[in-house]
Design an enzyme around this catalytic site. Structure first.
Site, mmCIF file in Angstrom:
data_model
loop_
_atom_site.group_PDB
_atom_site.id
_atom_site.type_symbol
_atom_site.label_atom_id
_atom_site.label_comp_id
_atom_site.label_asym_id
_atom_site.label_seq_id
_atom_site.Cartn_x
_atom_site.Cartn_y
_atom_site.Cartn_z
ATOM 1 N N HIS A 116 46.326 13.610 36.426
ATOM 2 C CA HIS A 116 46.766 15.182 35.870
ATOM 3 C C HIS A 116 48.487 15.037 36.086
ATOM 4 O O HIS A 116 48.941 14.293 36.802
ATOM 5 C CB HIS A 116 46.514 16.155 36.923
ATOM 6 N N LYS A 132 42.747 11.300 39.855
ATOM 7 C CA LYS A 132 41.502 12.134 39.760
ATOM 8 C C LYS A 132 40.282 11.457 40.411
ATOM 9 O O LYS A 132 40.261 10.172 40.632
ATOM 10 C CB LYS A 132 40.885 12.744 38.254
#
Length: 233
Positions: free
Chosen positions: A147, A40
């Site tokens: 993620h 991210k």
């Protein structure tokens, strides 16, 4: 012992050796999954460090790209979270800078990657899974650094979203994999392993590699070899 008896004994020994090699070689098991990993925006500067941990954990990075998503693209990617209180903050966070998308492959990739990530809340991860990636690199419940796909079906959808040009052909598994290996690989490999046991070279891996190259049934034949054989015939 005459020559015929010696030949019969040799064939008997060879067949016994091949039978033993068959017993030592279990049926091939190939179960490869793919999952999506995202580094991210707030930890993109740790990209190389995180990739090294991924590779050392037994994953293969099949695809990789760095991109920046618009808020609209983030909304589409996280469509299943739409309507939740944190949704606006999530899309703002994920579109705040570039991220790194990777397709990871290995046995049970989805579950292993989720295990490596740890709990989605980085604060809780530091208490319960201190060695997980989110505990190490994440900040809180929203800014949790990485993620991972939740299931095989979501992995396929997410990979297609991040890598629209990639055609996700199914990786052979189960009986299809066994049939392929039994037809194209096992006969030659078994013969090579049998020869290896007879020879017992000092460097068995290099010897076997050379043997497989030399006895590759799909090895191209040179034109002059074909011509000589045709003349002899």
């Amino acid at each position: 012992m005459d020559e015929a008896s010696a030949e019969v004994r040799k064939e008997h020994v060879n067949s016994n050796l091949e039978a033993k090699m068959q017993m030592l070689m279990p049926e091939p098991q190939i179960f490869v999954e793919r999952t999506l990993a995202l580094i991210k925006p707030d930890v993109v500067d740790k990209e190389e460090e995180i990739e090294d941990l991924i590779l050392r954990s037994g994953f293969l990075i099949v695809q990789k790209r760095k991109l920046q998503l618009s808020p609209e693209q983030c909304s589409n990617f996280y469509a299943d979270q739409y309507g939740k209180v944190f949704f606006p903050n999530l899309t703002a966070y994920m579109s705040s800078g570039p991220l790194v998308a990777m397709v990871l492959a290995r046995h049970c990739a989805v579950s292993y990657w989720k295990e490596l990530l740890g709990p989605s809340n980085s604060i809780r991860a530091r208490r319960t899974h201190p060695h997980s990636l989110r505990a190490i690199y994440g900040t809180d419940d929203l800014r949790n650094a990485l993620h991972g796909s939740l299931s095989i079906s979501s992995a396929e959808r997410e990979i297609q979203f991040m890598f629209p040009e990639v055609i996700l052909e199914p990786i052979p598994a189960g009986q299809r994999a066994r049939d392929y290996l039994n037809l194209y690989v096992k006969p030659t490999l078994l013969a090579g392993l049998t020869a290896l046991c007879k020879e017992k070279p000092a460097d068995p891996m290099a010897w076997l590699a050379d043997w497989l190259i030399e006895h590759n049934p799909n090895k191209p034949r040179l034109q002059h070899q074909i011509t000589e054989e045709e003349h002899q015939g």
